[in-house]
Design a protein around this motif. Structure first.
Motif, short mmCIF file in Angstrom:
data_model
loop_
_atom_site.label_atom_id
_atom_site.label_comp_id
_atom_site.label_asym_id
_atom_site.label_seq_id
_atom_site.Cartn_x
_atom_site.Cartn_y
_atom_site.Cartn_z
N PRO A 108 21.04 8.05 -59.92
CA PRO A 108 22.33 7.39 -59.66
C PRO A 108 22.78 7.58 -58.21
O PRO A 108 22.35 8.50 -57.53
N ARG A 109 23.63 6.66 -57.80
CA ARG A 109 24.31 6.84 -56.52
C ARG A 109 25.47 7.80 -56.76
O ARG A 109 25.93 7.96 -57.88
N ARG A 110 25.93 8.42 -55.71
CA ARG A 110 27.09 9.31 -55.82
C ARG A 110 28.25 8.70 -55.04
O ARG A 110 28.11 8.32 -53.88
N ALA A 111 29.38 8.62 -55.69
CA ALA A 111 30.61 8.15 -55.03
C ALA A 111 31.13 9.26 -54.13
O ALA A 111 30.73 10.42 -54.27
N PRO A 112 32.01 8.94 -53.21
CA PRO A 112 32.57 9.97 -52.33
C PRO A 112 33.21 11.13 -53.10
O PRO A 112 33.21 12.26 -52.64
N ASN A 113 33.71 10.85 -54.31
CA ASN A 113 34.32 11.91 -55.11
C ASN A 113 33.28 12.70 -55.93
O ASN A 113 33.64 13.58 -56.70
N GLY A 114 31.99 12.36 -55.77
CA GLY A 114 30.92 13.07 -56.47
C GLY A 114 30.54 12.47 -57.80
O GLY A 114 29.56 12.90 -58.41
N TYR A 115 31.26 11.47 -58.27
CA TYR A 115 30.94 10.84 -59.55
C TYR A 115 29.61 10.09 -59.45
O TYR A 115 29.30 9.50 -58.41
N ARG A 116 28.88 10.11 -60.52
CA ARG A 116 27.64 9.32 -60.60
C ARG A 116 28.01 7.86 -60.81
O ARG A 116 28.87 7.55 -61.63
#
Length: 116
Positions: free
Chosen positions: A28-36
């Motif tokens: 998965p990609r990671r959002a700036p907040n660390g969410y997958r």
């Protein structure tokens, strides 16, 4: 989509998705907040992973299928990267069946001798 949304759409659990990621099956990609973050094609990939695992393949075995997990493999499991893995797993299963057959014969003989 977030991991909980993917789990819901793919009919699996968040825990399973985290395991697939840990085993190198999902990326998965990671959002700036660390969410997958996952895209729609990941739903199909998860379905393929679950299918392969249900056939008795291990997560390590499934890694050989990574080049073809974007395809619908439900009807055609063999892709060039996977044929050797399937052949090896089949050999393993046949060896286990042969060993169990020996055990069954011994147990049958013992039972027959005991008058049962």
């Amino acid at each position: 989509m977030l991991i909980s949304e993917l789990a819901n759409e793919a009919g699996t659990t968040v825990r399973a998705l985290r395991y697939y990621e840990q085993q190198g099956l999902l990326h998965p990609r990671r959002a700036p907040n660390g969410y997958r973050e996952y895209d729609e094609k990941t739903v199909g990939q998860v379905g393929n992973i679950r299918l392969l695992l249900s056939l008795g393949l291990t997560a390590r075995d499934v890694r050989a299928f990574l080049p073809c997990l974007d395809q619908d493999i439900a009807d055609e499991l063999i892709c060039p990267a996977s044929a050797r893995v399937i052949a090896r797993r089949l050999t393993d299963v046949e060896e286990k069946i042969a060993a169990l057959d020996v055990v069954r014969k011994r147990l049958t003989e013992v039972l027959a001798q005991a008058g049962g």
